[in-house]
Write a protein that holds these residues in place. Structure first.
Motif, short mmCIF file in Angstrom:
data_model
loop_
_atom_site.label_atom_id
_atom_site.label_comp_id
_atom_site.label_asym_id
_atom_site.label_seq_id
_atom_site.Cartn_x
_atom_site.Cartn_y
_atom_site.Cartn_z
N PRO A 177 0.81 -1.21 0.00
CA PRO A 177 0.00 0.00 0.00
C PRO A 177 0.85 1.27 0.00
N LEU A 178 0.28 2.32 -0.55
CA LEU A 178 0.90 3.65 -0.48
C LEU A 178 -0.20 4.61 -0.02
N GLN A 179 -0.10 5.05 1.21
CA GLN A 179 -1.05 6.01 1.77
C GLN A 179 -0.57 7.42 1.42
N MET A 180 -1.43 8.18 0.77
CA MET A 180 -1.06 9.52 0.33
C MET A 180 -1.98 10.54 0.99
N ASN A 181 -1.42 11.40 1.80
CA ASN A 181 -2.18 12.43 2.52
C ASN A 181 -1.74 13.82 2.07
N SER A 182 -2.55 14.80 2.38
CA SER A 182 -2.23 16.19 2.06
C SER A 182 -1.83 16.33 0.59
N LEU A 183 -2.63 15.77 -0.27
CA LEU A 183 -2.29 15.75 -1.69
C LEU A 183 -2.30 17.14 -2.30
N LYS A 184 -1.41 17.34 -3.26
CA LYS A 184 -1.26 18.62 -3.95
C LYS A 184 -1.48 18.41 -5.45
N PRO A 185 -1.84 19.46 -6.17
CA PRO A 185 -2.00 19.31 -7.63
C PRO A 185 -0.75 18.76 -8.31
N GLU A 186 0.42 19.07 -7.79
CA GLU A 186 1.66 18.58 -8.39
C GLU A 186 1.89 17.09 -8.14
N ASP A 187 1.04 16.46 -7.35
CA ASP A 187 1.11 15.01 -7.18
C ASP A 187 0.38 14.28 -8.31
N THR A 188 -0.30 15.02 -9.17
CA THR A 188 -1.01 14.41 -10.29
C THR A 188 -0.05 13.69 -11.21
N ALA A 189 -0.32 12.39 -11.44
CA ALA A 189 0.58 11.56 -12.25
C ALA A 189 -0.02 10.16 -12.35
N VAL A 190 0.59 9.36 -13.20
CA VAL A 190 0.34 7.93 -13.19
C VAL A 190 1.34 7.32 -12.21
N TYR A 191 0.81 6.53 -11.28
CA TYR A 191 1.65 5.93 -10.24
C TYR A 191 1.89 4.46 -10.57
N TYR A 192 3.16 4.07 -10.48
CA TYR A 192 3.57 2.72 -10.82
C TYR A 192 4.18 2.01 -9.60
N TYR A 241 10.54 -5.40 -12.47
CA TYR A 241 9.15 -5.63 -12.88
C TYR A 241 8.32 -4.42 -12.51
N TRP A 242 7.40 -4.06 -13.43
CA TRP A 242 6.59 -2.87 -13.26
C TRP A 242 5.12 -3.20 -13.53
N GLY A 243 4.25 -2.49 -12.81
CA GLY A 243 2.83 -2.60 -13.08
C GLY A 243 2.42 -1.67 -14.22
N GLN A 244 1.13 -1.69 -14.54
CA GLN A 244 0.61 -0.87 -15.63
C GLN A 244 0.32 0.55 -15.21
N GLY A 245 0.24 0.80 -13.93
CA GLY A 245 0.03 2.15 -13.44
C GLY A 245 -1.43 2.46 -13.12
N THR A 246 -1.62 3.42 -12.23
CA THR A 246 -2.96 3.89 -11.87
C THR A 246 -2.91 5.42 -11.82
N GLN A 247 -3.93 6.06 -12.39
CA GLN A 247 -3.94 7.52 -12.51
C GLN A 247 -4.40 8.16 -11.21
N VAL A 248 -3.65 9.15 -10.77
CA VAL A 248 -4.02 9.98 -9.63
C VAL A 248 -4.11 11.42 -10.12
N THR A 249 -5.27 12.03 -9.91
CA THR A 249 -5.47 13.42 -10.32
C THR A 249 -5.90 14.23 -9.10
N VAL A 250 -5.16 15.29 -8.81
CA VAL A 250 -5.46 16.15 -7.68
C VAL A 250 -5.89 17.51 -8.21
N SER A 251 -7.12 17.89 -7.92
CA SER A 251 -7.63 19.16 -8.40
C SER A 251 -7.39 20.26 -7.38
N SER A 252 -7.21 21.48 -7.88
CA SER A 252 -6.93 22.61 -6.98
C SER A 252 -8.21 23.31 -6.56
#
Length: 124
Positions: free
Chosen positions: A80-95, A113-124
């Motif tokens: 797991p990756l717990q992400m708190n206090s997210l910012k718009p600059e955290d927007t990315a595909v996470y692998y 080895y790499w996964g396919q990624g999951t999109q994270v979008t942080v709106s301002s």
């Protein structure tokens, strides 16, 4: 063959939280370090966090330290990756990625080895 599958991405407002998860196949999961990386549009993939084989050591990028927490469950083969206090600059595909060895690592070349990624979008 190792397969990594990320989940938990989505759209969140700035200041919010998301919890990503990486599910890994294979019986040797606990013998390798694991890591999270991200890639924003037009940018290179960058290191986010890494955890050693036992979970005893972790490392974060300067931009995520204090806001993100990486962990692992070797019985469930998850990271797991717990992400708190997210910012718009955290927007990315996470692998999610599996390290080549036991210990934490920060460069792309140290993962095999790499996964396919999951999109994270942080709106301002």
């Amino acid at each position: 063959q190792v397969q990594l599958v990320e989940s938990g991405g989505g759209l969140v407002q700035a200041g919010g939280s998301l919890r990503l998860s990486c599910a890994a196949s294979g019986r040797t999961f606990s013998r390798f370090a694991m890591g999270w990386f991200r890639q924003a549009p037009g940018k290179e993939r960058e290191f986010v966090a890494s955890i050693s084989w036992s979970g005893g050591s972790t490392r974060y990028s300067d931009s995520t330290k204090g806001r993100f927490t990486i962990s692992r469950d070797n019985a469930q083969n998850t990271v797991p990756l717990q992400m708190n206090s997210l910012k718009p600059e955290d927007t990315a595909v996470y692998y999610c990625a599996r390290g080549r060895g036991l210990y934490i690592a920060q460069t792309n070349e140290q993962y095999d080895y790499w996964g396919q990624g999951t999109q994270v979008t942080v709106s301002s």
